[in-house]
Scaffold this motif. Structure first.
Motif, PDB file in Angstrom:
ATOM      1  N   THR A  35     -10.126   1.122  -5.247  1.00  0.00           N
ATOM      2  CA  THR A  35      -9.615   2.184  -6.116  1.00  0.00           C
ATOM      3  C   THR A  35     -10.628   2.534  -7.199  1.00  0.00           C
ATOM      4  O   THR A  35     -10.871   3.721  -7.484  1.00  0.00           O
ATOM      5  CB  THR A  35      -8.289   1.755  -6.762  1.00  0.00           C
ATOM      6  OG1 THR A  35      -7.351   1.384  -5.741  1.00  0.00           O
ATOM      7  CG2 THR A  35      -7.703   2.868  -7.603  1.00  0.00           C
ATOM      8  N   TYR A  51      -5.406  -8.203  -3.625  1.00  0.00           N
ATOM      9  CA  TYR A  51      -5.254  -7.354  -4.811  1.00  0.00           C
ATOM     10  C   TYR A  51      -6.614  -7.022  -5.432  1.00  0.00           C
ATOM     11  O   TYR A  51      -6.810  -5.905  -5.936  1.00  0.00           O
ATOM     12  CB  TYR A  51      -4.358  -8.038  -5.838  1.00  0.00           C
ATOM     13  CG  TYR A  51      -2.885  -7.888  -5.536  1.00  0.00           C
ATOM     14  CD1 TYR A  51      -2.223  -6.687  -5.771  1.00  0.00           C
ATOM     15  CD2 TYR A  51      -2.147  -8.940  -5.010  1.00  0.00           C
ATOM     16  CE1 TYR A  51      -0.880  -6.540  -5.494  1.00  0.00           C
ATOM     17  CE2 TYR A  51      -0.796  -8.807  -4.724  1.00  0.00           C
ATOM     18  CZ  TYR A  51      -0.172  -7.601  -4.964  1.00  0.00           C
ATOM     19  OH  TYR A  51       1.155  -7.455  -4.675  1.00  0.00           O
ATOM     20  N   ILE A  80      -8.119  -4.232  -3.212  1.00  0.00           N
ATOM     21  CA  ILE A  80      -7.468  -2.937  -3.456  1.00  0.00           C
ATOM     22  C   ILE A  80      -7.939  -2.345  -4.785  1.00  0.00           C
ATOM     23  O   ILE A  80      -8.233  -1.150  -4.885  1.00  0.00           O
ATOM     24  CB  ILE A  80      -5.934  -3.096  -3.448  1.00  0.00           C
ATOM     25  CG1 ILE A  80      -5.451  -3.531  -2.064  1.00  0.00           C
ATOM     26  CG2 ILE A  80      -5.262  -1.793  -3.853  1.00  0.00           C
ATOM     27  CD1 ILE A  80      -3.970  -3.850  -2.012  1.00  0.00           C
ATOM     28  N   LEU A 138       0.824  -1.203   0.000  1.00  0.00           N
ATOM     29  CA  LEU A 138       0.000   0.000   0.000  1.00  0.00           C
ATOM     30  C   LEU A 138       0.864   1.260   0.000  1.00  0.00           C
ATOM     31  O   LEU A 138       0.510   2.263  -0.643  1.00  0.00           O
ATOM     32  CB  LEU A 138      -0.931  -0.003   1.215  1.00  0.00           C
ATOM     33  CG  LEU A 138      -2.002  -1.096   1.253  1.00  0.00           C
ATOM     34  CD1 LEU A 138      -2.779  -1.025   2.554  1.00  0.00           C
ATOM     35  CD2 LEU A 138      -2.940  -0.976   0.063  1.00  0.00           C
TER      36      LEU A 138
END
Length: 397
Positions: free
Chosen positions: A381, A374, A377, A96
């Motif tokens: 996003t 992943y 994340i 991160l």
């Protein structure tokens, strides 16, 4: 004829059988059943193979002692007193960290190069074009090897460190910077910084509403600068400057003290930022070219200089074209950070999928957790950028 008529399907049944919606539900249910059967078969096969080879399964390893150390860590971690679960969080935070800083650097650099590609200065435009064409057409992995092996590794050893202004030293072990020493009243400086950021955001929102209603512009940049920098500085001096620095000392053979930024982190950050910036530059260039040239001519006719025209007229309209592909570049940067394993940076892939997997042998759990991280994340996003994209979208009157 009567027997044929008796065997015909009634109109109600025929309409139900040939209803497109009912038929669609049937096909979806059939497809779902096939997928569920395949997943069940694959899962059963994996479990049977694990049992046949006597390979441990489950998440019981999570609290077992790790038995290895990590050089870069944002939370306490040691070889003797830490677990595999803590190793997971060490790798996650490192991922991160490099992703967040890389997105900021890549955005700034990409926007600058994208605007430079449209510059009226021939040299600036061609230099930006050369950068984009070179960076985009060399694989990222090779660029990481270049920054790590060809740029950072050949630096002098610790004994012959390069001294930089501000008590900073540069060598093949990374960058050694002064260690900040926080005083008792430093929390008031942090509170002033948070208050300044909140105040700057509130003033920006208020000024935008005032501009939309009255047409009057306010110096948002200077106000934000005063609140975010001036207010904490005022509190800093008022509380007796509760911040000092412990500078690294260069000994006969080594450096003592200071904060070390490892070369693996620096190489990965530079590689990800410069590589992604090449793609962002083309996204920005395409977004600016999508704005009608008449908008620029109209702004110049009103007396606006090129700088304010770009800031107030062109870029706000171009952002509606830039944001969707920009989101894809952010996602690519986050996923490309997994290449850190090639140069030894302890990210999630290197720590969890590398060291922990080799010690536990539980590949299914490791791969599943890493893929899930992943995926999470990337989805977070995407959601954040989609929200921003909706705020920037045209609002019909």
């Amino acid at each position: 004829m009567s027997s044929i008529t008796d065997k015909t399907i009634s109109p109600g049944k025929a309409s139900l059988f040939y209803d497109p919606q009912i038929r669609g539900y049937f096909y979806q249910f059939l497809l779902l059943a096939i997928v569920a059967f395949l997943v069940w078969s694959a899962t059963t096969n994996v479990i049977d193979n694990l049992r046949a080879q006597k390979i441990a399964s489950g998440f019981g390893f999570w609290n077992n002692a790790a038995g290895f150390d990590v050089n870069q860590k944002l939370i306490p971690f040691s070889a003797s007193g830490s677990t595999y679960g803590q190793a997971f969080f060490v790798g996650l935070l490192n991922t991160l960290l490099v992703a967040a800083i890389g997105i900021v650097f890549a955005t700034i650099l990409g926007f600058a190069i994208g605007v430079a590609r449209l510059s009226s200065n021939w040299i600036v435009a061609k230099m930006a074009m050369v950068y984009v064409e070179i960076i985009r057409n060399i694989p990222l992995l090779l660029q990481l090897f270049f920054w790590y092996n060809a740029v950072l590794k050949p630096l002098p050893d610790a004994r012959n460190s390069i001294s930089l202004p501000g008590g900073i030293y540069l060598n093949n072990r990374g960058i050694i910077m002064p260690t900040p020493q926080f005083g008792a009243a430093f929390e008031f400086v942090l509170l002033a910084l948070v208050a300044g950021i909140v105040g700057a955001i509130a003033f920006f929102v208020w000024s935008r509403r005032q501009q939309a209603r009255t047409g009057r512009q306010y110096p948002n940049g200077w106000i934000a600068l005063g609140l975010i920098i001036g207010l904490p500085l005022l509190v800093f001096f008022a509380t007796g400057r509760p911040l000092g620095f412990e500078f690294p000392q260069q000994g006969r053979f080594n450096l003592t003290g200071g904060v070390q930024i490892f070369p693996e982190f620096v190489a990965l950050l530079i590689g990800l930022s410069t590589y992604t910036a090449g793609f962002i530059a083309e996204v920005v260039r395409a977004g600016i070219l999508a704005v009608s040239r008449g908008q620029t001519e109209a702004a110049h006719a009103l007396g606006l200089r090129p700088g304010p025209t770009l800031k107030l007229v062109v870029v706000p309209q171009a952002m509606r074209v830039i944001i969707p592909p920009l989101t894809s570049q952010y996602l690519n940067l986050v996923k490309n950070s997994s290449l850190a394993v090639a140069i030894g940076y302890p990210d999630l892939t290197q720590v969890f999928m590398g060291t922990v997997l080799n010690q536990t042998g539980q590949a299914v759990e490791m791969v599943s957790i890493t893929m899930g991280v992943y995926l999470t994340i990337s989805l977070v996003t995407s959601i954040a950028m989609n929200i921003y994209n909706k705020r920037m979208a045209l609002v019909e009157r």
